[in-house]
Design a protein around this motif. Structure first.
Motif, short mmCIF file in Angstrom:
data_model
loop_
_atom_site.label_atom_id
_atom_site.label_comp_id
_atom_site.label_asym_id
_atom_site.label_seq_id
_atom_site.Cartn_x
_atom_site.Cartn_y
_atom_site.Cartn_z
N SER A 17 0.83 -1.20 0.00
CA SER A 17 0.00 0.00 0.00
C SER A 17 0.87 1.25 0.00
N SER A 18 0.45 2.26 -0.74
CA SER A 18 1.13 3.56 -0.85
C SER A 18 2.39 3.52 -1.71
N THR A 19 2.60 2.43 -2.46
CA THR A 19 3.75 2.35 -3.34
C THR A 19 3.49 3.10 -4.66
N GLY A 20 2.21 3.21 -5.05
CA GLY A 20 1.88 3.95 -6.26
C GLY A 20 1.31 3.11 -7.38
N LYS A 21 0.62 2.01 -7.06
CA LYS A 21 0.06 1.14 -8.10
C LYS A 21 -0.91 1.89 -9.01
N THR A 22 -1.89 2.54 -8.41
CA THR A 22 -2.89 3.24 -9.21
C THR A 22 -2.27 4.41 -9.96
N THR A 23 -1.38 5.15 -9.32
CA THR A 23 -0.71 6.27 -9.99
C THR A 23 0.04 5.78 -11.22
N LEU A 24 0.74 4.66 -11.10
CA LEU A 24 1.46 4.09 -12.24
C LEU A 24 0.48 3.71 -13.34
N LEU A 25 -0.61 3.03 -12.98
CA LEU A 25 -1.57 2.59 -14.00
C LEU A 25 -2.21 3.76 -14.72
N VAL A 26 -2.50 4.83 -14.01
CA VAL A 26 -3.09 6.01 -14.63
C VAL A 26 -2.14 6.60 -15.68
N GLU A 27 -0.85 6.50 -15.45
CA GLU A 27 0.13 6.98 -16.42
C GLU A 27 0.39 5.96 -17.53
N LEU A 28 0.33 4.68 -17.21
CA LEU A 28 0.60 3.62 -18.19
C LEU A 28 -0.53 3.42 -19.20
N PRO A 30 -2.80 5.27 -20.84
CA PRO A 30 -2.82 6.01 -22.11
C PRO A 30 -1.70 5.59 -23.06
N ARG A 31 -0.54 5.24 -22.54
CA ARG A 31 0.58 4.80 -23.38
C ARG A 31 0.26 3.45 -24.04
N LEU A 32 -0.31 2.54 -23.26
CA LEU A 32 -0.65 1.23 -23.81
C LEU A 32 -1.77 1.35 -24.85
N ARG A 33 -2.72 2.22 -24.58
CA ARG A 33 -3.81 2.46 -25.53
C ARG A 33 -3.25 3.08 -26.82
N ALA A 34 -2.33 4.03 -26.69
CA ALA A 34 -1.72 4.66 -27.86
C ALA A 34 -0.94 3.64 -28.69
N ALA A 35 -0.46 2.58 -28.03
CA ALA A 35 0.26 1.52 -28.74
C ALA A 35 -0.70 0.51 -29.37
N GLY A 36 -2.00 0.74 -29.21
CA GLY A 36 -2.99 -0.11 -29.86
C GLY A 36 -3.60 -1.20 -29.00
#
Length: 181
Positions: A17-28, A30-36
């Motif tokens: 907890s508090s490591t940043g799982k959701t924060t990382l996913l929120v940033e990841l 859009p990048r994965l979606r942009a990659a198709g």
């Protein structure tokens, strides 16, 4: 608990907890979606939660005993199912709910104990390094020094380098058997 069979790759993101799982996913995402990639997410909640609001018709129907309750509009739908006799969510069942949507990848946040491939997030000042020894760890995104106990065969990524993490996920996903992308 044996391996989980799906028609799409499933990657767990595990961390304390508090490591940043959701924060990382929120940033990841859009990048994965942009990659198709069409990416589904299953998030484990450790507490009672409710997406419905008291007083709304759907809330009243669910409280009256409708099970499941599906609320739909032109923009989204939500399926609410009470699980009163269940200690923990059943990941196999939740993944089966993803099947009709045919995602290219499902990321599972939490569910550390389940036998799925994992990207572990680790900060040397949060939690116990024992998480790095979880079953099925494929890669570790680190902030700080890697503990001496981290196996040499595990891919090491910088937790602050979102592009590198996205690139690794794309490569990992492409290696999934029968992957069509």
């Amino acid at each position: 608990m044996g391996p989980i069979a799906t028609t799409f790759p499933v990657l767990g993101v595990a961390a304390w907890s508090s490591t940043g799982k959701t924060t990382l996913l929120v940033e990841l995402l859009p990048r994965l979606r942009a990659a198709g990639l069409e990416v589904g997410v299953i998030k484990h909640a450790h507490h009672d939660f409710d997406i419905d609001k008291p007083g709304k018709d759907s809330y009243r129907l669910r409280e009256a005993g409708a099970a499941p309750t599906l609320v739909a509009s032109a923009r989204r739908y939500a399926l609410m199912q009470e699980t009163p006799n269940q200690d923990e969510p059943d990941l196999v069942h939740l993944l089966s709910l993803m099947e009709p949507h045919a995602p290219d990848l499902v990321i599972v946040e939490g569910f550390k104990q389940w036998p799925i491939a994992k990207l572990v997030l680790y900060r040397d000042d949060i939690g116990d390094p024992g998480i790095l020894a979880c079953e099925n760890v494929q890669a570790v995104a680190l902030k700080g020094a890697a503990p001496d106990t981290l196996e040499a065969s595990i891919v090491r990524l910088d937790l602050d380098n979102i592009d590198a993490i996205a690139h690794w996920i794309l490569q990992w996903c492409a290696a999934f058997p029968d992957h069509e992308r």
